[in-house]
Enzyme design. Sequence first.
Site, PDB file in Angstrom:
ATOM      1  N   ARG A  15       0.862  -0.870   0.364  1.00 54.95           N
ATOM      2  CA  ARG A  15      -0.177   0.296  -0.141  1.00 54.95           C
ATOM      3  C   ARG A  15       1.203   1.005  -0.431  1.00 54.95           C
ATOM      4  O   ARG A  15       1.965   1.183   0.549  1.00 54.95           O
ATOM      5  CB  ARG A  15      -0.957   0.217   1.136  1.00 54.95           C
ATOM      6  CG  ARG A  15      -2.074  -0.728   1.498  1.00 54.95           C
ATOM      7  CD  ARG A  15      -2.663  -1.169   2.769  1.00 54.95           C
ATOM      8  NE  ARG A  15      -1.892  -1.770   3.600  1.00 54.95           N
ATOM      9  CZ  ARG A  15      -2.574  -2.209   4.774  1.00 54.95           C
ATOM     10  NH1 ARG A  15      -3.926  -1.297   5.057  1.00 54.95           N
ATOM     11  NH2 ARG A  15      -1.758  -2.117   6.029  1.00 54.95           N
ATOM     12  N   LYS A  75       1.214   1.875   7.408  1.00 48.84           N
ATOM     13  CA  LYS A  75       1.664   1.859   8.561  1.00 48.84           C
ATOM     14  C   LYS A  75       2.341   2.475   9.843  1.00 48.84           C
ATOM     15  O   LYS A  75       3.328   3.045   9.117  1.00 48.84           O
ATOM     16  CB  LYS A  75       1.723   0.240   8.371  1.00 48.84           C
ATOM     17  CG  LYS A  75       1.144  -0.684   7.665  1.00 48.84           C
ATOM     18  CD  LYS A  75      -0.299  -0.532   8.815  1.00 48.84           C
ATOM     19  CE  LYS A  75       0.153  -2.062   9.672  1.00 48.84           C
ATOM     20  NZ  LYS A  75      -1.081  -2.575  10.620  1.00 48.84           N
ATOM     21  N   GLU A 118      -6.816   5.194  13.355  1.00 49.43           N
ATOM     22  CA  GLU A 118      -7.313   4.194  13.984  1.00 49.43           C
ATOM     23  C   GLU A 118      -8.070   5.338  14.990  1.00 49.43           C
ATOM     24  O   GLU A 118      -8.807   4.206  15.433  1.00 49.43           O
ATOM     25  CB  GLU A 118      -6.226   2.903  13.950  1.00 49.43           C
ATOM     26  CG  GLU A 118      -5.623   3.341  15.595  1.00 49.43           C
ATOM     27  CD  GLU A 118      -4.641   3.612  15.128  1.00 49.43           C
ATOM     28  OE1 GLU A 118      -3.691   3.736  16.437  1.00 49.43           O
ATOM     29  OE2 GLU A 118      -4.410   3.841  13.904  1.00 49.43           O
ATOM     30  N   SER A 134     -10.937  -2.117   8.210  1.00 50.88           N
ATOM     31  CA  SER A 134     -11.286  -3.175   8.864  1.00 50.88           C
ATOM     32  C   SER A 134     -12.578  -4.138   7.960  1.00 50.88           C
ATOM     33  O   SER A 134     -13.147  -5.748   8.266  1.00 50.88           O
ATOM     34  CB  SER A 134     -12.663  -2.985  10.309  1.00 50.88           C
ATOM     35  OG  SER A 134     -11.501  -2.082  11.051  1.00 50.88           O
ATOM     36  N   ARG A 203     -26.170  -4.565  19.890  1.00 51.03           N
ATOM     37  CA  ARG A 203     -25.350  -5.211  18.680  1.00 51.03           C
ATOM     38  C   ARG A 203     -25.715  -6.282  18.398  1.00 51.03           C
ATOM     39  O   ARG A 203     -26.314  -6.635  17.091  1.00 51.03           O
ATOM     40  CB  ARG A 203     -24.079  -4.815  19.514  1.00 51.03           C
ATOM     41  CG  ARG A 203     -22.764  -5.787  17.827  1.00 51.03           C
ATOM     42  CD  ARG A 203     -23.240  -4.002  16.949  1.00 51.03           C
ATOM     43  NE  ARG A 203     -22.457  -4.583  15.638  1.00 51.03           N
ATOM     44  CZ  ARG A 203     -22.858  -3.899  15.208  1.00 51.03           C
ATOM     45  NH1 ARG A 203     -23.728  -3.102  14.063  1.00 51.03           N
ATOM     46  NH2 ARG A 203     -21.813  -3.908  13.571  1.00 51.03           N
ATOM     47  N   VAL A 239     -12.205  -8.259  17.818  1.00 47.44           N
ATOM     48  CA  VAL A 239     -12.395  -7.479  19.102  1.00 47.44           C
ATOM     49  C   VAL A 239     -11.734  -6.290  18.544  1.00 47.44           C
ATOM     50  O   VAL A 239     -10.331  -6.203  18.467  1.00 47.44           O
ATOM     51  CB  VAL A 239     -12.095  -7.970  20.024  1.00 47.44           C
ATOM     52  CG1 VAL A 239     -12.265  -7.430  21.053  1.00 47.44           C
ATOM     53  CG2 VAL A 239     -12.793  -9.064  20.161  1.00 47.44           C
ATOM     54  N   LEU A 240     -11.990  -5.272  19.096  1.00 46.74           N
ATOM     55  CA  LEU A 240     -11.591  -4.033  19.021  1.00 46.74           C
ATOM     56  C   LEU A 240     -12.118  -2.753  20.523  1.00 46.74           C
ATOM     57  O   LEU A 240     -13.137  -2.951  20.604  1.00 46.74           O
ATOM     58  CB  LEU A 240     -11.955  -2.891  17.893  1.00 46.74           C
ATOM     59  CG  LEU A 240     -11.074  -1.093  17.473  1.00 46.74           C
ATOM     60  CD1 LEU A 240      -9.690  -1.569  17.497  1.00 46.74           C
ATOM     61  CD2 LEU A 240     -11.794  -0.406  16.576  1.00 46.74           C
ATOM     62  N   VAL A 267      -7.638 -10.422  13.726  1.00 49.30           N
ATOM     63  CA  VAL A 267      -7.157  -9.924  13.147  1.00 49.30           C
ATOM     64  C   VAL A 267      -6.538  -7.947  14.348  1.00 49.30           C
ATOM     65  O   VAL A 267      -6.276  -7.579  13.556  1.00 49.30           O
ATOM     66  CB  VAL A 267      -9.268  -9.119  12.328  1.00 49.30           C
ATOM     67  CG1 VAL A 267      -8.973  -7.916  11.981  1.00 49.30           C
ATOM     68  CG2 VAL A 267      -9.252 -10.263  11.097  1.00 49.30           C
ATOM     69  N   VAL A 299      -1.209 -12.597  10.845  1.00 47.15           N
ATOM     70  CA  VAL A 299      -0.351 -11.185  10.249  1.00 47.15           C
ATOM     71  C   VAL A 299      -0.916  -9.793  10.370  1.00 47.15           C
ATOM     72  O   VAL A 299      -2.117  -9.694  10.153  1.00 47.15           O
ATOM     73  CB  VAL A 299      -0.716 -11.555   8.703  1.00 47.15           C
ATOM     74  CG1 VAL A 299       0.361 -10.655   7.815  1.00 47.15           C
ATOM     75  CG2 VAL A 299       0.266 -13.011   7.524  1.00 47.15           C
TER      76      VAL A 299
END
Length: 379
Positions: A15, A75, A118, A134, A203, A239-240, A267, A299
């Site tokens: 990217r 990144k 983020e 995401s 949710r 999860v975030l 993730v 990753v």
Amino acid sequence: MIIGVPKEIKNHERRVGMTPATAHAYASAGHEVVVETAAGAAIGYRDADYEAAGARIGRDAAEVWGAAEMIVKVKEPLPEEYGYFRSGLLLYAYLHLAAEPGLTQALAESGVTAVAYETIQLDSGALPLLSPMSEVAGRMAVQIGASYLEGHHGGKGLLLGGVPGVAPARVTIVGGGIVGVNAARIALGMGAEVSILDINPERLRQLDDRFHGRVRTLMSDAHTLAGAVREADLLIGAVLVPGARAPRLVSEAMVRAMSPGSVIVDVAIDQGGSIATIDRITTHDDPIYIKHDVVHYAVANIPGAVARTSTQALANCTTAYGLRLAGGPLREAALADRALARGINVLGGRIVCQAVAEAHGYPHEALETALARGAGIGA
């Protein structure tokens, strides 16, 4: 303002911080854009494309970082880039500092002002610059997991959707946010049996309506989570906690209970990981390891595998906020836009994001206080 776009150096990270179209937007606003040579070559953006858009080409990273007042990346900088940090520099990128003690220290000691994609957050709680990646990561997590369920990759030899007369694979998704929703969409489309766990009952109601009851929704408590993990053929960590390190929800005992050849794709690894047995970040070159007979994929730059799509989706969202930052002064930009203000993690070397300060034991200074005393660029 002089805005630099260096080439990404993370493993298999193709990217780039700007497309030619978004470089043109910055140039049209009166900014000088310096793009490192070949920064977009891997995804079909030639130096000539950037020059036609109004940017100039820097011969190497040192030239780009050295000339720039503001750096636009994808990144987080790697240790070999820390030497480019200096007081007064504005860094605009994904940073995930709660999981990056070394980077946090380097930013604080150098006096850089760092704005994290983020943690730019709307009053509604939406994360507009995290959402596109995401979406990509959630969709890819299922593709990846389906591949590693194949026997020659160490999986149990399951076709995700099964065939008539043979049951489909069971996909368990921990977290009902954007990653989870997109993972569920793809898993359902491939014919899997899908469960989503979340701690928010409202949710879960939304997800039940969204998927018309085709997804099993579960309240995420320790007992229910343990059962859902145990039965999963593919477990996706989605999860975030904005700005903070991801909570370790899936214990090692839960992973041990999974059947041999099951697959985990976490993730949340960008923010430290939500699975206890995810004890290291992997790369696109060496993406998996096996622990307790379970395949672990960890990753940290999953969307980098589809770099052209990801670059376009990301640049579409980052440019408006980037133009506000470049238009400065920073104090006025932050006061005028609360979402942008939440993105400021480090201001002139001071940690102004509470979650990051708490993660690493740094003193936290309120953003308003730091701005009032004149810290940071153009403040």
